[in-house]
Design a protein around this motif. Structure first.
Motif, PDB file in Angstrom:
ATOM      1  N   VAL A   2      -4.504 -36.937 -72.015  1.00 11.56           N
ATOM      2  CA  VAL A   2      -3.279 -37.262 -71.176  1.00 11.56           C
ATOM      3  C   VAL A   2      -3.840 -37.581 -69.815  1.00 11.56           C
ATOM      4  O   VAL A   2      -4.484 -36.591 -69.179  1.00 11.56           O
ATOM      5  CB  VAL A   2      -2.326 -36.441 -71.628  1.00 11.56           C
ATOM      6  CG1 VAL A   2      -0.884 -36.349 -70.599  1.00 11.56           C
ATOM      7  CG2 VAL A   2      -1.836 -36.460 -73.009  1.00 11.56           C
ATOM      8  N   ASP A   4      -2.200 -37.379 -65.859  1.00  9.42           N
ATOM      9  CA  ASP A   4      -1.060 -37.005 -64.803  1.00  9.42           C
ATOM     10  C   ASP A   4      -1.284 -37.603 -63.667  1.00  9.42           C
ATOM     11  O   ASP A   4      -2.250 -37.686 -62.750  1.00  9.42           O
ATOM     12  CB  ASP A   4      -0.936 -35.605 -64.440  1.00  9.42           C
ATOM     13  CG  ASP A   4      -0.124 -34.654 -65.891  1.00  9.42           C
ATOM     14  OD1 ASP A   4       0.232 -35.000 -66.783  1.00  9.42           O
ATOM     15  OD2 ASP A   4      -0.264 -33.374 -65.525  1.00  9.42           O
ATOM     16  N   ARG A   6       0.028 -37.915 -60.005  1.00  6.54           N
ATOM     17  CA  ARG A   6       0.759 -37.385 -58.973  1.00  6.54           C
ATOM     18  C   ARG A   6       1.019 -38.195 -57.841  1.00  6.54           C
ATOM     19  O   ARG A   6      -0.206 -38.665 -57.167  1.00  6.54           O
ATOM     20  CB  ARG A   6       0.231 -36.027 -58.646  1.00  6.54           C
ATOM     21  CG  ARG A   6       0.171 -35.139 -60.019  1.00  6.54           C
ATOM     22  CD  ARG A   6      -0.576 -33.843 -59.342  1.00  6.54           C
ATOM     23  NE  ARG A   6      -0.807 -33.050 -60.597  1.00  6.54           N
ATOM     24  CZ  ARG A   6      -0.006 -32.099 -61.193  1.00  6.54           C
ATOM     25  NH1 ARG A   6       1.419 -32.085 -60.753  1.00  6.54           N
ATOM     26  NH2 ARG A   6      -0.158 -31.667 -62.562  1.00  6.54           N
ATOM     27  N   LEU A  12       5.849 -37.340 -60.591  1.00 10.69           N
ATOM     28  CA  LEU A  12       4.713 -36.955 -61.499  1.00 10.69           C
ATOM     29  C   LEU A  12       5.019 -37.854 -62.769  1.00 10.69           C
ATOM     30  O   LEU A  12       5.989 -37.500 -63.577  1.00 10.69           O
ATOM     31  CB  LEU A  12       4.736 -35.577 -62.058  1.00 10.69           C
ATOM     32  CG  LEU A  12       3.648 -34.938 -63.171  1.00 10.69           C
ATOM     33  CD1 LEU A  12       2.182 -35.496 -62.764  1.00 10.69           C
ATOM     34  CD2 LEU A  12       3.838 -33.689 -63.259  1.00 10.69           C
ATOM     35  N   ARG A  14       3.391 -38.899 -66.727  1.00  9.50           N
ATOM     36  CA  ARG A  14       2.128 -38.476 -67.734  1.00  9.50           C
ATOM     37  C   ARG A  14       2.081 -39.557 -68.476  1.00  9.50           C
ATOM     38  O   ARG A  14       2.965 -39.987 -69.152  1.00  9.50           O
ATOM     39  CB  ARG A  14       2.830 -37.211 -68.452  1.00  9.50           C
ATOM     40  CG  ARG A  14       1.713 -36.545 -69.527  1.00  9.50           C
ATOM     41  CD  ARG A  14       2.096 -35.320 -69.822  1.00  9.50           C
ATOM     42  NE  ARG A  14       1.830 -34.368 -68.803  1.00  9.50           N
ATOM     43  CZ  ARG A  14       2.721 -33.091 -68.296  1.00  9.50           C
ATOM     44  NH1 ARG A  14       3.428 -33.107 -69.251  1.00  9.50           N
ATOM     45  NH2 ARG A  14       2.371 -32.695 -67.194  1.00  9.50           N
ATOM     46  N   GLU A  42       5.498 -41.047 -69.805  1.00 13.51           N
ATOM     47  CA  GLU A  42       6.643 -39.899 -69.439  1.00 13.51           C
ATOM     48  C   GLU A  42       6.996 -39.742 -68.105  1.00 13.51           C
ATOM     49  O   GLU A  42       5.924 -39.650 -67.311  1.00 13.51           O
ATOM     50  CB  GLU A  42       6.019 -38.632 -70.331  1.00 13.51           C
ATOM     51  CG  GLU A  42       7.195 -37.686 -70.107  1.00 13.51           C
ATOM     52  CD  GLU A  42       6.685 -36.312 -70.640  1.00 13.51           C
ATOM     53  OE1 GLU A  42       7.406 -35.179 -70.531  1.00 13.51           O
ATOM     54  OE2 GLU A  42       5.519 -36.297 -71.189  1.00 13.51           O
ATOM     55  N   VAL A  44       7.847 -37.067 -65.828  1.00 11.25           N
ATOM     56  CA  VAL A  44       7.991 -35.482 -65.993  1.00 11.25           C
ATOM     57  C   VAL A  44       8.793 -35.302 -64.700  1.00 11.25           C
ATOM     58  O   VAL A  44       9.673 -34.463 -64.762  1.00 11.25           O
ATOM     59  CB  VAL A  44       6.425 -34.732 -65.698  1.00 11.25           C
ATOM     60  CG1 VAL A  44       6.577 -33.390 -65.618  1.00 11.25           C
ATOM     61  CG2 VAL A  44       5.445 -35.178 -66.865  1.00 11.25           C
ATOM     62  N   GLU A 136      -7.876 -42.286 -67.999  1.00 10.26           N
ATOM     63  CA  GLU A 136      -7.398 -42.152 -69.356  1.00 10.26           C
ATOM     64  C   GLU A 136      -8.421 -42.600 -70.111  1.00 10.26           C
ATOM     65  O   GLU A 136      -9.013 -43.820 -70.486  1.00 10.26           O
ATOM     66  CB  GLU A 136      -6.023 -42.790 -69.544  1.00 10.26           C
ATOM     67  CG  GLU A 136      -4.995 -41.926 -70.482  1.00 10.26           C
ATOM     68  CD  GLU A 136      -5.048 -42.706 -71.793  1.00 10.26           C
ATOM     69  OE1 GLU A 136      -4.607 -41.852 -72.678  1.00 10.26           O
ATOM     70  OE2 GLU A 136      -5.550 -43.841 -72.034  1.00 10.26           O
TER      71      GLU A 136
END
Length: 166
Positions: A2, A4, A6, A12, A14, A42, A44, A136
């Motif tokens: 996963v 992240d 930012r 944020l 994901r 996602e 977040v 990733e």
């Protein structure tokens, strides 16, 4: 794995593999094929006023013992953002030639196919620095990749393969 992403405005995202289905797919074409990476994106923490993200980057094959090998550029895609706490699926694609598929086959030597995506993201509506980037990783099981390459070679051979043309 996963990732992240930012953003300077506090946002944020994901990014990871989808919960179901094939995360990496090879679609046969005429001399050039489409390699697609399915992602789960996602939200977040939503950035104020942001409703989509631009995703793109590069793909690398990471074969054991020989270091990373650049495959090519991933075509940028616009992905709508889900509400905070939810996710959407996205597909990022790139073109690969017959020669690239053959080189991947030689390098992987019948093992799983380890891939790395160097992703770049931009939130065009952001009021701060709108960019984020990261890596990733994906691992395509040997059996799955074998089946996709078999489908490709069957398509390339055509319906008359093995029987001779009349």
């Amino acid at each position: 794995m996963v990732l992240d992403l930012r953003f300077a405005d506090g946002g944020l995202l994901r990014v990871g593999a989808p919960e179901a289905g094939r995360p990496v797919a090879l679609l046969p074409g005429l001399g050039v094929h489409r390699l697609t990476f399915r992602l789960r994106v996602e939200t977040v923490l939503a950035s104020a006023g942001c409703n989509h993200v631009h995703l793109g980057g590069e793909a690398w094959a990471e074969h054991l013992g020989s270091g990373p090998h650049w495959i090519g550029l991933i075509v940028p895609a616009v992905v709508p953002l889900a509400p905070a706490g939810d996710a959407v699926e996205a597909a990022l694609s790139m073109a690969v030639t017959n020669d690239q598929v053959l080189a991947l086959e030689r390098a992987r030597g019948g093992r799983e196919l380890p891939l790395r995506l160097d992703l770049a993201a931009a939130l065009p509506q952001s009021t701060a620095n709108p960019c984020a980037q990261g890596q990733e990783s994906r691992r395509v099981a040997a059996e799955d990749w074998d089946a996709q390459v078999r489908a490709l070679t069957t398509m390339l051979a055509g319906p008359d393969a093995g029987g001779g043309r009349r």
